[in-house]
Design a protein around this motif. Structure first.
Motif: not given
Length: 268
Positions: A99, A247, A96-97, A29
């Motif tokens: 990341g 999330a 994620s995001s 992330g």
């Protein structure tokens, strides 16, 4: 059960944890610390060796120069160093995001190190038709942080990103002090470089065996939904829906883990 370790990276040290056994999977992330991935990692560790980490300058990953900016390219090099420390030629990577932006940079800069790359809601505003306006908004949030502090910047960020006003706060952290420190790091040295990153699609697709763009089932109102769809269009592949929103791995962890297992196994 997990094992905590640190390795040297360019300009600092990277903290990471390893749990489970089986094919290697890295969860990454930005600016989220690795602890937020632990519930997901625990579920996946029954069939995978799962690695989580604090990105540079966040959590327990310290820098020699705290004023150094964090860029996707630097974080990609950190991920490559992490694979080297693990003695791994390749790994599956879920980002994620921010990341996800790091993971895209990893595939482009270190070809052949990534098997399946799952880029879940990367905030790539430069891919949007209104990129100039998006860029100005990001710059305004940075200036808000410098004038008014972390809390004011988070309020603007959450509104801009498309979250409900009830969610107008920073991501969870180990303590209020850690949340403020990581927030200051994000707004002062990370957000702008991440948002302005433009992935080299040809290099990404050549550098990873397979690239999947993930979007949250509840993310339709978010900027990251638009950026994810834009990336998927450039890759020429439809985005894959995951449970929850940006999330979802926190709010619907079991369902998210099941979806990630299917994607990694080749099913969409």
């Amino acid at each position: 059960m997990s094992t905590s370790r640190t390795i040297a990276i360019a300009g600092g040290r990277l903290h990471y944890e390893v749990r489970g056994s089986g094919p290697l999977l890295v969860l990454t992330g930005s600016p989220m610390e690795g602890a937020l991935f632990v519930p997901l990692a625990d579920l996946l560790a029954d069939e995978r060796t799962v690695v989580t980490h604090d990105p540079r300058g966040i959590g327990h990953s310290v820098l020699d120069d705290p004023a150094q900016d964090s860029t996707p390219d630097l974080r990609a090099d950190d991920l490559a160093a992490l694979l080297d420390a693990l003695g791994a030629e390749t790994a599956d990577v879920f980002g994620s995001s921010g990341g996800a932006v790091s993971a895209l940079a990893l595939a482009a800069r270190h070809p052949g190190r990534v098997r399946t790359l799952v880029a879940h809601e990367p905030p790539l505003i430069e891919l949007l038709p209104d990129a100039a306006g998006q860029r100005a908004t990001v710059d305004d949030m940075t200036e808000t942080f410098r004038r008014e502090g972390v809390e004011a910047a988070w309020r603007k960020f959450m509104s801009y990103a498309g979250f409900d006003s009830d969610d107008a706060g920073p991501p969870p952290a180990a303590s209020p002090e850690r949340a403020r420190a990581d927030g200051a790091r994000f707004f002062g040295h990370e957000m702008r470089g991440t948002a302005r990153y433009v992935p080299d699609v040809a290099a990404v697709t050549a550098g990873a065996a397979r690239v999947v763009v993930g979007v949250g089932a509840g993310s339709g109102a978010l900027v990251t939904y638009r950026t994810s769809v834009a990336l998927a269009e450039r890759l020429g592949t439809p985005p894959v829906e995951f449970p929850g929103d940006h999330a979802g791995f926190l709010g619907q962890t079991k369902e998210f883990a099941d979806a990630l297992r299917r994607v990694l196994a080749g099913g969409l």
